[in-house]
Write a protein that holds these residues in place. Structure first.
Motif, mmCIF file in Angstrom:
data_model
loop_
_atom_site.group_PDB
_atom_site.id
_atom_site.type_symbol
_atom_site.label_atom_id
_atom_site.label_comp_id
_atom_site.label_asym_id
_atom_site.label_seq_id
_atom_site.Cartn_x
_atom_site.Cartn_y
_atom_site.Cartn_z
ATOM 1 N N ILE A 1 0.794 -1.104 0.305
ATOM 2 C CA ILE A 1 0.415 -0.280 -0.376
ATOM 3 C C ILE A 1 1.141 1.020 -0.093
ATOM 4 C CG2 ILE A 1 -1.239 1.137 1.226
ATOM 5 C CD1 ILE A 1 -3.390 -1.200 2.430
ATOM 6 N N SER A 2 2.056 1.350 1.065
ATOM 7 C CA SER A 2 2.693 2.552 0.871
ATOM 8 C C SER A 2 3.687 2.450 -0.863
ATOM 9 C CB SER A 2 4.275 2.085 1.705
ATOM 10 O OG SER A 2 3.626 1.825 3.076
ATOM 11 N N LEU A 3 3.678 1.053 -1.384
ATOM 12 C CA LEU A 3 4.209 1.456 -2.276
ATOM 13 C C LEU A 3 3.222 1.801 -3.151
ATOM 14 C CD1 LEU A 3 7.221 0.985 -4.269
ATOM 15 C CD2 LEU A 3 6.556 -1.343 -4.368
ATOM 16 N N VAL A 4 2.417 1.819 -3.817
ATOM 17 C CA VAL A 4 1.481 2.403 -3.970
ATOM 18 C C VAL A 4 1.103 4.059 -4.342
ATOM 19 C CG1 VAL A 4 -1.496 2.382 -5.115
ATOM 20 C CG2 VAL A 4 -0.492 -0.312 -4.327
ATOM 21 N N LEU A 5 1.026 3.983 -2.765
ATOM 22 C CA LEU A 5 0.981 5.669 -2.953
ATOM 23 C C LEU A 5 2.170 6.721 -2.914
ATOM 24 C CD1 LEU A 5 -0.919 5.614 0.831
ATOM 25 C CD2 LEU A 5 -1.708 6.618 -1.126
ATOM 26 N N THR B 1 -3.480 -4.761 -4.332
ATOM 27 C CA THR B 1 -3.946 -4.359 -3.372
ATOM 28 C C THR B 1 -5.386 -4.846 -3.172
ATOM 29 O OG1 THR B 1 -3.712 -2.327 -3.808
ATOM 30 C CG2 THR B 1 -1.716 -2.986 -2.916
ATOM 31 N N GLY B 2 -6.061 -4.399 -2.316
ATOM 32 C CA GLY B 2 -7.417 -4.299 -1.417
ATOM 33 C C GLY B 2 -7.866 -3.435 -2.097
ATOM 34 N N ALA B 3 -7.463 -2.210 -2.569
ATOM 35 C CA ALA B 3 -8.312 -1.230 -2.758
ATOM 36 C C ALA B 3 -8.506 -1.223 -4.864
ATOM 37 C CB ALA B 3 -6.705 -0.161 -2.686
#
Length: 55
Positions: free
Chosen positions: A5-9, A42-44
């Motif tokens: 999630i941090s990498l996606v952001l 991710t789940g997003a």
């Protein structure tokens, strides 16, 4: 999970910066591709597809 999630952001922020500055070389394509692959893992993705399909 927290790392992806941090990498996606981080990749999302980089994509926005590259698009806003108009930097049109190979780097934006690579970053956008990586962003898409990491976002899909991710789940997003389920909430984003609902949001995008509402347009």
């Amino acid at each position: 999970m927290a790392l992806s999630i941090s990498l996606v952001l981080l990749l999302g922020i980089i994509v926005v910066i590259l698009v806003r500055t108009g930097y049109q070389r190979i780097m934006p394509g690579i970053v956008v591709a990586l962003f898409g692959f990491f976002l899909a893992s991710t789940g997003a993705v389920s909430s984003l597809t609902g949001w995008i399909s509402s347009f």
